[in-house]
Design a protein around this motif. Sequence first.
Motif, PDB file in Angstrom:
ATOM      1  N   VAL A 344       1.934   1.415   6.842  1.00 52.79           N
ATOM      2  CA  VAL A 344       2.351   2.740   7.312  1.00 52.79           C
ATOM      3  C   VAL A 344       1.450   3.831   6.744  1.00 52.79           C
ATOM      4  O   VAL A 344       1.081   4.782   7.451  1.00 52.79           O
ATOM      5  CB  VAL A 344       3.818   3.008   6.927  1.00 52.79           C
ATOM      6  CG1 VAL A 344       4.235   4.428   7.321  1.00 52.79           C
ATOM      7  CG2 VAL A 344       4.740   1.993   7.585  1.00 52.79           C
ATOM      8  N   LEU A 345       1.061   3.702   5.483  1.00 59.92           N
ATOM      9  CA  LEU A 345       0.267   4.737   4.823  1.00 59.92           C
ATOM     10  C   LEU A 345      -0.907   4.116   4.075  1.00 59.92           C
ATOM     11  O   LEU A 345      -0.999   4.193   2.847  1.00 59.92           O
ATOM     12  CB  LEU A 345       1.141   5.551   3.863  1.00 59.92           C
ATOM     13  CG  LEU A 345       2.156   6.500   4.488  1.00 59.92           C
ATOM     14  CD1 LEU A 345       2.949   7.240   3.416  1.00 59.92           C
ATOM     15  CD2 LEU A 345       1.476   7.498   5.433  1.00 59.92           C
ATOM     16  N   SER A 346      -1.800   3.483   4.807  1.00 59.87           N
ATOM     17  CA  SER A 346      -3.064   3.057   4.220  1.00 59.87           C
ATOM     18  C   SER A 346      -3.890   4.300   3.885  1.00 59.87           C
ATOM     19  O   SER A 346      -3.577   5.414   4.331  1.00 59.87           O
ATOM     20  CB  SER A 346      -3.847   2.179   5.188  1.00 59.87           C
ATOM     21  OG  SER A 346      -4.230   2.943   6.332  1.00 59.87           O
ATOM     22  N   ASN A 347      -4.941   4.135   3.113  1.00 60.04           N
ATOM     23  CA  ASN A 347      -5.794   5.289   2.787  1.00 60.04           C
ATOM     24  C   ASN A 347      -6.357   5.927   4.059  1.00 60.04           C
ATOM     25  O   ASN A 347      -6.454   7.154   4.156  1.00 60.04           O
ATOM     26  CB  ASN A 347      -6.932   4.856   1.865  1.00 60.04           C
ATOM     27  CG  ASN A 347      -6.443   4.482   0.481  1.00 60.04           C
ATOM     28  OD1 ASN A 347      -5.373   4.916   0.057  1.00 60.04           O
ATOM     29  ND2 ASN A 347      -7.219   3.677  -0.235  1.00 60.04           N
ATOM     30  N   ARG A 348      -6.734   5.090   5.025  1.00 60.67           N
ATOM     31  CA  ARG A 348      -7.267   5.622   6.289  1.00 60.67           C
ATOM     32  C   ARG A 348      -6.205   6.440   7.016  1.00 60.67           C
ATOM     33  O   ARG A 348      -6.487   7.545   7.513  1.00 60.67           O
ATOM     34  CB  ARG A 348      -7.759   4.479   7.177  1.00 60.67           C
ATOM     35  CG  ARG A 348      -8.234   4.935   8.556  1.00 60.67           C
ATOM     36  CD  ARG A 348      -8.575   3.762   9.449  1.00 60.67           C
ATOM     37  NE  ARG A 348      -7.434   2.917   9.726  1.00 60.67           N
ATOM     38  CZ  ARG A 348      -6.515   3.171  10.640  1.00 60.67           C
ATOM     39  NH1 ARG A 348      -6.576   4.281  11.371  1.00 60.67           N
ATOM     40  NH2 ARG A 348      -5.515   2.328  10.847  1.00 60.67           N
ATOM     41  N   LEU A 349      -4.980   5.909   7.083  1.00 61.92           N
ATOM     42  CA  LEU A 349      -3.927   6.625   7.791  1.00 61.92           C
ATOM     43  C   LEU A 349      -3.536   7.911   7.071  1.00 61.92           C
ATOM     44  O   LEU A 349      -3.222   8.913   7.722  1.00 61.92           O
ATOM     45  CB  LEU A 349      -2.716   5.718   7.978  1.00 61.92           C
ATOM     46  CG  LEU A 349      -2.877   4.628   9.039  1.00 61.92           C
ATOM     47  CD1 LEU A 349      -1.694   3.667   9.009  1.00 61.92           C
ATOM     48  CD2 LEU A 349      -3.023   5.251  10.429  1.00 61.92           C
TER      49      LEU A 349
END
Length: 388
Positions: A344-349
């Motif tokens: 849900v909250l990767s660094n990319r996202l």
Amino acid sequence: MPLIQYLTSADAIATAAAHFATLPRIGIDLEFDDMRHRYGRHLALIQIFDGKEAYLIDPLPLPDMAAGLEPLFAVLRDPAVAKVFHSCKSDILLLDEVFGVNCLNIVDTSVQFTLLAAEDNNISLGRLIQAELGFEVDKGEQKSNWLKRPLTEAQKEYAANDVLYLFELTDRLTARLAELGRSDWAAQENLALEAVRYGRDDPRPWSRNAAKYKISAQEMPIFRELYMLRDTIARQLDRPPYHVVSNDRLAELTRQPIETPLQLRTANGLHPELKRSPYAEQLLAIGTTDLEPDTPLAPEQRKFPFRRRLNGPAATRAEARETLLNTLKALLITDHGSTLANMVLSNRLIAEIIEQGAESALRPWQQQLLRESAERHNEDYGQIAEPF
């Protein structure tokens, strides 16, 4: 092992495609060469499973590959037929790049497995078969030359194994996702695969080469010219670029350019074509000419992070959004574990949400999880919902 049909003619492919068009689903995989034995990306084999038989469709004997495969491509474009892949992105990118085919109604067993959140990485087909079905398949032909003919019996068996178990795998994974209430998650992720397209017209292809990390910014113009010269020769020879000069050697030539004919004659690690006219003169010119740095990219081509474009109060606002997102990620870990939190909250996202907002950057299922965790822990989801 079920019966394997090996198809090499346009008529046989058209007959098989007419059969596939009547089915609710097919299992599919592609074998292709990606700068390993030839220049560029070349389709070598298409494997199809209809539930009973495996079809190995060999495109190489076709006088016109695109025309001969068009009946099959029509099935791939048909939303009425589900296409069951495992880890399909490379396959659908090749179909788009080489043939302009947009595959519809995709079911990806890798996506399904990832959404179970059992592991934090993509699982190989061999490992998934072992984990779900309890046996091993031979993957020894994975790196063989798929453009070489005739194919060996081992290659044919390997290729068939890539599709024979896809129905059983997707049925098991579908049932497990349903038990967890995540069927809609998989539907959203699979639907998003239809929008995956090959990125054309890269303005700076040399900037994606790993060897660039071995040189300084001041040496980049030399690296750029060497990279482009290597690419020109590789294309002419129809050989992978590393056959002309390896990446490591490319970095060495950047740091210590060849400046004299004697240095060129005694240089190691170069394809003979680089020592012949006109490429020999071009190589010497790179080492002896003051080269211009890269021209600035147009604003729409710049890919540096959104945050780097900001200063003053805007940068402070962006930092506050990032802080909140990192707080929400920690709460997601508490609520659902690290695997789902990273989905849900990767660094990319996180970087995309800072600029675009969660409502735009995330799928609905991701938004739901994030909103629920925020509400549960009294954090303000509204602060990151809308674009910056």
